[in-house]
Structures are given as structure tokens and as C-alpha cells.
Design a protein around this motif. Structure first.
Motif, PDB file in Angstrom:
ATOM      1  N   PRO A 142      -7.904   3.503   1.498  1.00  0.00           N
ATOM      2  CA  PRO A 142      -7.921   2.140   0.950  1.00  0.00           C
ATOM      3  C   PRO A 142      -6.541   1.499   1.067  1.00  0.00           C
ATOM      4  O   PRO A 142      -5.527   2.105   0.712  1.00  0.00           O
ATOM      5  N   MET A 143      -6.481   0.266   1.536  1.00  0.00           N
ATOM      6  CA  MET A 143      -5.204  -0.394   1.741  1.00  0.00           C
ATOM      7  C   MET A 143      -4.541  -0.764   0.421  1.00  0.00           C
ATOM      8  O   MET A 143      -3.346  -1.059   0.393  1.00  0.00           O
ATOM      9  N   HIS A 144      -5.291  -0.727  -0.689  1.00  0.00           N
ATOM     10  CA  HIS A 144      -4.651  -0.892  -1.997  1.00  0.00           C
ATOM     11  C   HIS A 144      -3.641   0.227  -2.240  1.00  0.00           C
ATOM     12  O   HIS A 144      -2.590   0.008  -2.839  1.00  0.00           O
ATOM     13  N   VAL A 145      -4.001   1.434  -1.772  1.00  0.00           N
ATOM     14  CA  VAL A 145      -3.090   2.567  -1.916  1.00  0.00           C
ATOM     15  C   VAL A 145      -1.837   2.336  -1.082  1.00  0.00           C
ATOM     16  O   VAL A 145      -0.707   2.540  -1.538  1.00  0.00           O
ATOM     17  N   MET A 146      -2.020   1.894   0.150  1.00  0.00           N
ATOM     18  CA  MET A 146      -0.888   1.637   1.025  1.00  0.00           C
ATOM     19  C   MET A 146      -0.013   0.507   0.489  1.00  0.00           C
ATOM     20  O   MET A 146       1.215   0.551   0.578  1.00  0.00           O
ATOM     21  N   SER A 147      -0.639  -0.510  -0.082  1.00  0.00           N
ATOM     22  CA  SER A 147       0.116  -1.623  -0.651  1.00  0.00           C
ATOM     23  C   SER A 147       0.970  -1.169  -1.836  1.00  0.00           C
ATOM     24  O   SER A 147       2.144  -1.520  -1.950  1.00  0.00           O
ATOM     25  N   ALA A 148       0.368  -0.343  -2.715  1.00  0.00           N
ATOM     26  CA  ALA A 148       1.118   0.165  -3.867  1.00  0.00           C
ATOM     27  C   ALA A 148       2.242   1.089  -3.408  1.00  0.00           C
ATOM     28  O   ALA A 148       3.366   1.028  -3.929  1.00  0.00           O
ATOM     29  N   LEU A 149       1.954   1.954  -2.442  1.00  0.00           N
ATOM     30  CA  LEU A 149       2.972   2.871  -1.923  1.00  0.00           C
ATOM     31  C   LEU A 149       4.118   2.087  -1.280  1.00  0.00           C
ATOM     32  O   LEU A 149       5.299   2.377  -1.520  1.00  0.00           O
ATOM     33  N   ASN A 150       3.789   1.088  -0.490  1.00  0.00           N
ATOM     34  CA  ASN A 150       4.808   0.290   0.175  1.00  0.00           C
ATOM     35  C   ASN A 150       5.678  -0.453  -0.838  1.00  0.00           C
ATOM     36  O   ASN A 150       6.911  -0.473  -0.724  1.00  0.00           O
ATOM     37  N   GLY A 151       5.059  -1.046  -1.845  1.00  0.00           N
ATOM     38  CA  GLY A 151       5.817  -1.769  -2.856  1.00  0.00           C
ATOM     39  C   GLY A 151       6.769  -0.858  -3.619  1.00  0.00           C
ATOM     40  O   GLY A 151       7.937  -1.209  -3.846  1.00  0.00           O
ATOM     41  N   ASN A 152       6.286   0.315  -4.012  1.00  0.00           N
ATOM     42  CA  ASN A 152       7.134   1.258  -4.755  1.00  0.00           C
ATOM     43  C   ASN A 152       8.322   1.730  -3.927  1.00  0.00           C
ATOM     44  O   ASN A 152       9.461   1.761  -4.402  1.00  0.00           O
ATOM     45  N   LEU A 153       8.063   2.088  -2.668  1.00  0.00           N
ATOM     46  CA  LEU A 153       9.114   2.686  -1.855  1.00  0.00           C
ATOM     47  C   LEU A 153      10.107   1.649  -1.350  1.00  0.00           C
ATOM     48  O   LEU A 153      11.302   1.943  -1.216  1.00  0.00           O
ATOM     49  N   LEU A 159      18.090  -9.691   9.704  1.00  0.00           N
ATOM     50  CA  LEU A 159      16.841  -9.118   9.214  1.00  0.00           C
ATOM     51  C   LEU A 159      16.162 -10.110   8.276  1.00  0.00           C
ATOM     52  O   LEU A 159      16.169  -9.961   7.061  1.00  0.00           O
ATOM     53  N   SER A 160      15.596 -11.139   8.873  1.00  0.00           N
ATOM     54  CA  SER A 160      14.909 -12.157   8.094  1.00  0.00           C
ATOM     55  C   SER A 160      13.728 -12.671   8.902  1.00  0.00           C
ATOM     56  O   SER A 160      13.641 -12.467  10.120  1.00  0.00           O
ATOM     57  N   ASP A 161      12.831 -13.352   8.213  1.00  0.00           N
ATOM     58  CA  ASP A 161      11.636 -13.904   8.844  1.00  0.00           C
ATOM     59  C   ASP A 161      12.043 -15.072   9.738  1.00  0.00           C
ATOM     60  O   ASP A 161      12.728 -15.999   9.302  1.00  0.00           O
ATOM     61  N   PHE A 200       1.890  11.012   2.395  1.00  0.00           N
ATOM     62  CA  PHE A 200       3.088  11.772   2.773  1.00  0.00           C
ATOM     63  C   PHE A 200       3.662  11.240   4.088  1.00  0.00           C
ATOM     64  O   PHE A 200       4.866  10.973   4.206  1.00  0.00           O
ATOM     65  N   LYS A 201       2.818  11.072   5.091  1.00  0.00           N
ATOM     66  CA  LYS A 201       3.301  10.560   6.379  1.00  0.00           C
ATOM     67  C   LYS A 201       3.762   9.105   6.253  1.00  0.00           C
ATOM     68  O   LYS A 201       4.807   8.725   6.800  1.00  0.00           O
ATOM     69  N   ALA A 202       2.992   8.315   5.513  1.00  0.00           N
ATOM     70  CA  ALA A 202       3.320   6.895   5.378  1.00  0.00           C
ATOM     71  C   ALA A 202       4.640   6.685   4.636  1.00  0.00           C
ATOM     72  O   ALA A 202       5.427   5.793   4.986  1.00  0.00           O
ATOM     73  N   ALA A 203       4.905   7.497   3.621  1.00  0.00           N
ATOM     74  CA  ALA A 203       6.137   7.352   2.846  1.00  0.00           C
ATOM     75  C   ALA A 203       7.362   7.570   3.724  1.00  0.00           C
ATOM     76  O   ALA A 203       8.344   6.811   3.655  1.00  0.00           O
ATOM     77  N   ASN A 204       7.317   8.589   4.565  1.00  0.00           N
ATOM     78  CA  ASN A 204       8.443   8.835   5.462  1.00  0.00           C
ATOM     79  C   ASN A 204       8.585   7.718   6.496  1.00  0.00           C
ATOM     80  O   ASN A 204       9.703   7.343   6.866  1.00  0.00           O
ATOM     81  N   GLN A 205       7.460   7.157   6.934  1.00  0.00           N
ATOM     82  CA  GLN A 205       7.524   6.048   7.886  1.00  0.00           C
ATOM     83  C   GLN A 205       8.127   4.796   7.248  1.00  0.00           C
ATOM     84  O   GLN A 205       8.918   4.090   7.877  1.00  0.00           O
ATOM     85  N   ILE A 206       7.765   4.522   6.008  1.00  0.00           N
ATOM     86  CA  ILE A 206       8.294   3.342   5.315  1.00  0.00           C
ATOM     87  C   ILE A 206       9.814   3.421   5.231  1.00  0.00           C
ATOM     88  O   ILE A 206      10.528   2.476   5.584  1.00  0.00           O
ATOM     89  N   PHE A 207      10.333   4.558   4.775  1.00  0.00           N
ATOM     90  CA  PHE A 207      11.781   4.698   4.636  1.00  0.00           C
ATOM     91  C   PHE A 207      12.472   4.667   5.996  1.00  0.00           C
ATOM     92  O   PHE A 207      13.561   4.103   6.140  1.00  0.00           O
ATOM     93  N   THR A 208      11.837   5.276   7.004  1.00  0.00           N
ATOM     94  CA  THR A 208      12.447   5.291   8.335  1.00  0.00           C
ATOM     95  C   THR A 208      12.576   3.879   8.888  1.00  0.00           C
ATOM     96  O   THR A 208      13.642   3.491   9.408  1.00  0.00           O
ATOM     97  N   ASN A 216       6.780  -6.811   4.266  1.00  0.00           N
ATOM     98  CA  ASN A 216       5.526  -6.835   5.017  1.00  0.00           C
ATOM     99  C   ASN A 216       5.640  -6.114   6.353  1.00  0.00           C
ATOM    100  O   ASN A 216       4.625  -5.746   6.941  1.00  0.00           O
ATOM    101  N   THR A 217       6.881  -5.918   6.839  1.00  0.00           N
ATOM    102  CA  THR A 217       7.022  -5.216   8.130  1.00  0.00           C
ATOM    103  C   THR A 217       6.450  -3.803   8.045  1.00  0.00           C
ATOM    104  O   THR A 217       5.678  -3.376   8.912  1.00  0.00           O
ATOM    105  N   SER A 218       6.845  -3.073   6.995  1.00  0.00           N
ATOM    106  CA  SER A 218       6.346  -1.703   6.865  1.00  0.00           C
ATOM    107  C   SER A 218       4.860  -1.682   6.518  1.00  0.00           C
ATOM    108  O   SER A 218       4.127  -0.773   6.935  1.00  0.00           O
TER     109      SER A 218
END
Length: 363
Positions: free
Chosen positions: A99-110, A67-69, A37-45, A84-86
Motif C-alpha cells: 500500500p502506498m500509504h505505507v510508502m508515504s508514511a515511511l518517506n515522510g518519516n525518513l 536542489l529545487s523544483d 527495509f529496501k525502500a528506507a535505504n533507497q530514500i536515504f541514498t 516527492n523525489t524519493s
């Protein structure tokens, strides 16, 4: 073959008799959900702020940023890719807690979701979403390990993040059982899915990747279906005529639920404010959700039977007769508009027909 994605909601039970272990797993999952929940709001922000930097036209040329590498663009301000920034922010804040697999999946989806709605956000047509604490916990399909079946395929066991789970499919879970059996036989692939926690219960929203198999259909055979009041669906294929469901079967339970809701609401007039609020949150809301689940289940059953009839008769085309006129008439009839659900049934018919290669025409 065309790629298809099918989602099934599967009830999960913790596969252990140890009460302490069960409680520990439940507590851990709720902690992970709060982190998501907290991470999702941070990703979008973070991605919204990055997007707004590019839209700030009042900045001078020396301040404006790309906004490029920076490794790929000398004028870029990012030390890595935008996605990768978020993820780096999530890794810094939550690594070791989830588990960072969860964070990776959440980041990719959002990030994918943000990219789709970025134009609407920039133009002001849409507001930035605010994620709730009930957000699902995403995971990758490869996180499901040691999948096996028991009791002749009635129960499936597997481990997810080293937590033991087993399925509870119930009496009406034939389609879920079939998909899990196909997954066990490597006939389908499990994609990024999610866990939903609902009042202590655990559900898996499993997303299966399948390929549409070519059905032996006759292009000259047309099935005509009519969504009527007396029978939810009447089907004609050549000289054959089928009826699916009945008015009494469909409406009996739905009207009974609505009557129970009305009784509860009338009783609220004789209660104090605290009791009314409690009744609304528990009994009335549960009945409303029960009605929605009942209607959705019936629509799934009826649409599946219709497609099965089309396949049995090798009909390549399904014609919904006078459907546009019926939907218009339903808008003028409060009873039909409230209870019959033409639109939802039509949607489910079209979705199931697409999966097997049947063309749907609406007359």
C-alpha cells in the motif's frame, strides 16, 4: 493546551480462526517489512546524493545544480519537490506490491530524519545509517478503521489495510486500555504509527496525540522524593510520607536473572563452539532482554505511582533530593551502578511529570 505525543506498544493478534488466512496475513506483513527495509535505504541514498551534489564545490558554475523544483526556481534541476523525489522512486519500484500509504508514511518519516542529521552528514560527524531488515512498517493513523471494543473494553477490534486485528493487553495493560478507550471516544488522535514483527508476534507502536489537561495543582505545595537503596522512592509531602517499592521487591528478580546468566555462561566452558553459539543466541540473550524489560517495567510502575501521589496531594513541584550526589556515589559503587538504575528512573519521572504539568527540580 500543549500538544503531547504518547507511544504505547500493543500486542496484536489476527482476528480470524482461519489458519490459512492468518498465515497469508503474516507472510504479507513480512513481505512488506522487507520492502520497507529496501525502500528506507533507497530514500536515504537518494537524498544523500542530492545533498552531495550541492556540496561538490569543485564543479564548474555551469554544472552546479540547485536542489529545487524547476517550476519554482528556473535554475532548479528537480521536476518536483525534494520530498516527492524519493516518493516517486518508491512509487515506480513498489506500487502494487505494498500500500502506498505505507510508502508515504515511511518517506515522510525518513526525509524528516534526514533533514535533521544532514548537517552532521555533510560535516563528516555522522555516517549515513544503514537500516536493518527488522525495520517497523509505518502506517497513518487514518489506516486504522472500524475500531470497536468487546468484553467491557478488555479487547479492541479494528481493521488495518483490510486485515482484521484484535488487541492482547494482558493483566498490566491498563494504560494501553485507557488510551484505546479514549481513541474510541475521539478524545485522542492516532498519529503515524508502526507495526513491529518479532519472532512471529505482531506489535503496534501506537502514537497518540493528546493535549495536556490542566491539573488543579497548588504552586505552594512541594513534594520531596528521594531515590534510595532501601526503597526505590521515598516521598514526603508536608507531614505525609510514602514509600514506593522495596529493595527486596526490586532486586530479587533482577539478581535471580543475573545469577541464571552467570550459570549459563559457566556452562559454556564445557560445550563445543556450535553449542556455545546456540546457547548465547537463545537462552542467554533472552535472559538479558528479560532483565531489561523487568527493569523498565519497574521504573515505569514506580514513576507512575510517584506522579499519582503528587497529583493526589496537588503538588505542583517535585524536588528530587540529593539526586546529583547519589548518582555520583553510584558511579563509584559497582553494585549500585549495575543494579539500581537511578538515571533511567529519573528520566521516566521527568517525562511523566511533564505530561501533567508538574515541575521537576533536581537537587
Amino acid at each position: 493546551m500543549e500538544k503531547l505525543f504518547t507511544t504505547r506498544k500493543i500486542r496484536l493478534l489476527i482476528d480470524s480462526d482461519d489458519i490459512d488466512q492468518k498465515n497469508k496475513i503474516i507472510d504479507t506483513l513480512y513481505q512488506w517489512r522487507y520492502i520497507c527495509f529496501k525502500a528506507a535505504n533507497q530514500i536515504f541514498t537518494h537524498h544523500y546524493v542530492q545533498k552531495q551534489l550541492r556540496e561538490m564545490l569543485y564543479l564548474t558554475e555551469g554544472v552546479r545544480a540547485r536542489l529545487s523544483d524547476i517550476k519554482k526556481d528556473e535554475h532548479g534541476i528537480l521536476s518536483t519537490s525534494r520530498m516527492n523525489t524519493s516518493y516517486q522512486v518508491l512509487a515506480q519500484n513498489y506500487k502494487g506490491s505494498i500500500p502506498m500509504h505505507v510508502m508515504s508514511a515511511l518517506n515522510g518519516n525518513l526525509v524528516a530524519s534526514f533533514n535533521k542529521m544532514s548537517k552532521a552528514l555533510a560535516s563528516g560527524e555522522s555516517a549515513m545509517p544503514n537500516f536493518r531488515k527488522e525495520i517497523p512498517i509505518p502506517f497513518k493513523g487514518t489506516d486504522v478503521k472500524k475500531l470497536r471494543s468487546s468484553k467491557e473494553g478488555a479487547v479492541f477490534h479494528f481493521s488495518l489495510f483490510d486485515f482484521p486485528f484484535r488487541t492482547y493487553l494482558g493483566k498490566t495493560g491498563h494504560d494501553k486500555r485507557e488510551m484505546l478507550q479514549r481513541l474510541l471516544a475521539s478524545q485522542v488522535k492516532l498519529c503515524t504509527s508502526s507495526l513491529v514483527l518479532d519472532k512471529g508476534k505482531i506489535f503496534m507502536l501506537a502514537v497518540f496525540h493528546t493535549e495536556r489537561q490542566g491539573q488543579q495543582l497548588d504552586q505552594d505545595i512541594i513534594a520531596e522524593a528521594s531515590l534510595s537503596l532501601d526503597y526505590p522512592i521515598i516521598v514526603s509531602v508536608g507531614n505525609k510520607r510514602y514509600t514506593i517499592g522495596s529493595k527486596d521487591e526490586y532486586l530479587y528478580k533482577r539478581l535471580a536473572i543475573q545469577a541464571a546468566i552467570r550459570r549459563k555462561r559457566k556452562a559454556m566452558a564445557f560445550m563445543n563452539q556450535t553449542s556455545r553459539r546456540q546457547l548465547r543466541k537463545t537462552s542467554i540473550d533472552q535472559l538479558i532482554q528479560s532483565e531489561k524489560r523487568y527493569v523498565s517495567h519497574k521504573q515505569h510502575v514506580y514513576s507512575k505511582r510517584l506522579i499519582d501521589i503528587c497529583l493526589k496531594n496537588k503538588a505542583a513541584t517535585l524536588l528530587l533530593v540529593d539526586q546529583t550526589e547519589k548518582e555520583q556515589l553510584a558511579k563509584d559503587d559497582p553494585f549500585l551502578f549495575r543494579n539500581w538504575g537511578y538515571y533511567g528512573l529519573k528520566q521516566k519521572i521527568e517525562r511523566k511529570a511533564e505530561k501533567v504539568g508538574i515541575a521537576v527540580l533536581v537537587e
